[in-house]
Design a protein around this motif. Structure first.
Motif, PDB file in Angstrom:
ATOM      1  N   TYR A  61     -46.290 -15.312 -20.323  1.00 46.14           N
ATOM      2  CA  TYR A  61     -47.456 -14.488 -20.011  1.00 46.14           C
ATOM      3  C   TYR A  61     -47.157 -13.004 -20.242  1.00 46.14           C
ATOM      4  O   TYR A  61     -47.942 -12.280 -20.836  1.00 46.14           O
ATOM      5  CB  TYR A  61     -47.864 -14.733 -18.562  1.00 46.14           C
ATOM      6  N   LYS A  62     -45.972 -12.587 -19.773  1.00 51.88           N
ATOM      7  CA  LYS A  62     -45.577 -11.185 -19.946  1.00 51.88           C
ATOM      8  C   LYS A  62     -45.436 -10.835 -21.417  1.00 51.88           C
ATOM      9  O   LYS A  62     -45.684  -9.706 -21.835  1.00 51.88           O
ATOM     10  CB  LYS A  62     -44.245 -10.911 -19.209  1.00 51.88           C
ATOM     11  N   LYS A  63     -44.977 -11.827 -22.215  1.00 50.29           N
ATOM     12  CA  LYS A  63     -44.814 -11.588 -23.655  1.00 50.29           C
ATOM     13  C   LYS A  63     -46.129 -11.706 -24.399  1.00 50.29           C
ATOM     14  O   LYS A  63     -46.185 -11.540 -25.611  1.00 50.29           O
ATOM     15  CB  LYS A  63     -43.813 -12.595 -24.239  1.00 50.29           C
ATOM     16  N   GLY A  64     -47.178 -12.101 -23.668  1.00 50.92           N
ATOM     17  CA  GLY A  64     -48.486 -12.208 -24.307  1.00 50.92           C
ATOM     18  C   GLY A  64     -48.694 -13.481 -25.107  1.00 50.92           C
ATOM     19  O   GLY A  64     -49.603 -13.585 -25.910  1.00 50.92           O
ATOM     20  N   VAL A  65     -47.804 -14.471 -24.910  1.00 51.04           N
ATOM     21  CA  VAL A  65     -47.946 -15.736 -25.655  1.00 51.04           C
ATOM     22  C   VAL A  65     -49.051 -16.605 -25.071  1.00 51.04           C
ATOM     23  O   VAL A  65     -49.721 -17.353 -25.788  1.00 51.04           O
ATOM     24  CB  VAL A  65     -46.593 -16.501 -25.662  1.00 51.04           C
ATOM     25  N   LEU A  66     -49.250 -16.513 -23.743  1.00 48.16           N
ATOM     26  CA  LEU A  66     -50.273 -17.369 -23.113  1.00 48.16           C
ATOM     27  C   LEU A  66     -51.607 -16.638 -22.966  1.00 48.16           C
ATOM     28  O   LEU A  66     -51.630 -15.459 -22.660  1.00 48.16           O
ATOM     29  CB  LEU A  66     -49.793 -17.834 -21.732  1.00 48.16           C
TER      30      LEU A  66
END
Lengths: 244, 222
Positions: free
Chosen positions: B217-222
């Motif tokens: 989530y933090k990496k923006g993948v989700l």
């Protein structure tokens, strides 16, 4: 009073307790249905939730009944009836009963004739699983409140967090399905039975999902999970005959 | 606080607490009541032996289960499930399926309500099926114990989670890779992990997946 594991008084006591437990479920059901109406959830959705939950429950409930029969040999019918209607499980109750019977110097599986042994088993079965019973009334609000707060602070993360919890649980059970496959290298193919059963259930679920989408058959989605469950269970019979 | 001023959630917690305490006391008193009826005291050494062999493990698992299952079951679902049991093999799958089909989120009140309705229904149906079974136990026993049906009842968990997995993995494909690989590796290569220890692995899977989810989530993948 002369003791027997199937003494009528035991059925009366157990029946009364089960009536109370049933009343709690009915109470919460009625309140939730009323609240659903107030929230504007379609009554069709509520009806479907009730009917598919009821259908889905049949197969697992019959499996629980098999547990009552199994335990009734040493403990009569009343005590297993109670124990498997409240928190616990067949494997837990069996372990608790066997641990106590062993400690009392009895053989597991033989019918209990001594009332003091019977109440000892009853105590151990009740107390050893009581963590949830004792703690849940006092900690649920805190845990639940924390979840709701997190959901409000960051809605998207709240949803992902929830899905992650569900997936974590599902992945643990998927792992368990494969726990005996390593035996295949030694020629023990029985470890493949749960894998095949899971595959059948998964395929049935996927096919039903696609069918209901393509052909627009709504009720198929409502009963997809119970249908895949029963299909998987039924497939276990030929798979076991073949692989065990 | 007066009832009319309470939110639905507050009243669920209040009612759940009272029902939980009431039913809890009743269940804990039952062995004593039966003792009194038959004028039989427990065998103290066997009681101690049985408790030492059983309670520490199941209390430890039970406490972890509270933190694992309460957030997933919702408030009403929790108060019912921790009385009527069969959480991972019946109540929680039932609630998950119901919320999924109704298109509601567990974090919202709609999800809470649908989860409660499905779990209450499931509890009621289970209770009635068992009552029916107890009444008809004599004619039913040979059917329930038929060797030909035994594999079907033994394989209920794989059959249940096969169907459930399809729904949840297809909707969360990216997030499911890591936990499934971890659990497969653990269960295949650690011989101590089997049907009786899967309950302990559920919280492990849950915590691991939440950590993975946070990173993605933090990496923006989700």
């Amino acid at each position: 009073m002369e003791f027997s594991v199937n003494h009528p008084i035991l059925f009366v006591i157990v029946g009364l307790v089960i009536a109370v437990v049933l009343a709690q479920s009915v109470y919460f059901l009625v309140r939730a249905v009323k609240r659903a109406k107030a929230l504007g959830i379609a009554s069709q959705t509520v009806k479907k939730t009730i009917s598919s939950a009821a259908v889905f429950t049949i197969a697992p409930a019959v499996a629980i009944l098999v547990g009552v029969v199994a335990l009734s040999k040493s403990l009569g019918i009343a005590l297993p009836w109670l124990r498997l209607s409240v928190i616990g499980s067949l494997s837990y109750e069996t372990i608790a009963a066997n641990n106590t019977l062993t400690a009392a110097g009895m053989q597991a599986g033989s019918t209990v004739t001594d009332p003091s042994v019977f109440v000892t088993v009853f105590w151990v079965m009740t107390v050893s699983i009581a963590a949830g019973l004792v703690l849940v009334p006092f900690v649920t609000k805190k845990i639940q409140g924390g979840m709701m707060k997190m959901g409000m602070k960051d809605k998207k993360w709240g949803e992902i967090f929830n899905n992650a919890m569900f997936l974590g649980m599902i992945s643990a059970f998927l792992g368990y399905v494969f726990c005996d496959v390593a035996g295949v290298v030694k020629g023990q193919t029985a470890g493949l039975i749960p894998v095949c059963v899971m595959a059948v259930a998964a395929v049935v679920m996927a096919v039903l999902g696609l069918l209901s989408q393509k052909l627009k058959i709504r009720w198929l989605t409502d009963y997809a999970l119970p249908l895949s469950l029963v299909a998987g269970m039924a497939s276990a019979i030929p798979f076991t005959a073949w692989l065990a | 606080m007066k009832k009319s001023n309470m939110t639905y959630m507050e009243s669920v917690h209040r009612d759940g607490k009272y029902w939980g305490i009431g039913v809890g006391i009743l269940l804990l008193l039952l062995p004593l009541i039966v003792s009194l009826f038959f004028g039989a005291m427990p065998q103290w050494d066997a009681l101690l032996g049985g408790l030492i062999a059983t309670a520490p493990m199941y209390w430890a698992v039970g406490i972890v289960e509270i933190f694992t299952y309460v957030p997933m079951l919702g408030a009403g679902g929790t108060y019912l499930s921790f009385i009527t049991g069969n959480i991972s093999n019946l109540k929680l799958p039932c609630a998950l399926d119901a919320m999924e089909r109704a298109g509601v989120k567990a974090t919202e009140e709609e999800g809470e309500v649908i989860s409660t309705i499905s779990i209450a229904t499931s509890s009621i149906v289970t209770t009635f099926i068992i009552i029916l079974g107890v009444i008809l136990i004599v004619p039913l026993q040979p059917i329930l114990e038929a060797p030909v049906l035994k594999p079907a009842f033994d394989m209920i968990l794989p059959a249940l989670f096969g169907g459930l997995a399809v729904v949840f993995i297809s909707k969360n494909a990216k997030l499911s890779v890591a936990p499934i690989l971890l659990m497969l590796a653990l269960f295949i290569f650690v011989p101590a992990l089997n049907q009786s220890t899967v309950g302990i692995m559920v919280p492990v899977g849950v915590v691991f997946t939440v950590v993975v989810a946070r990173i993605l989530y933090k990496k923006g993948v989700l």
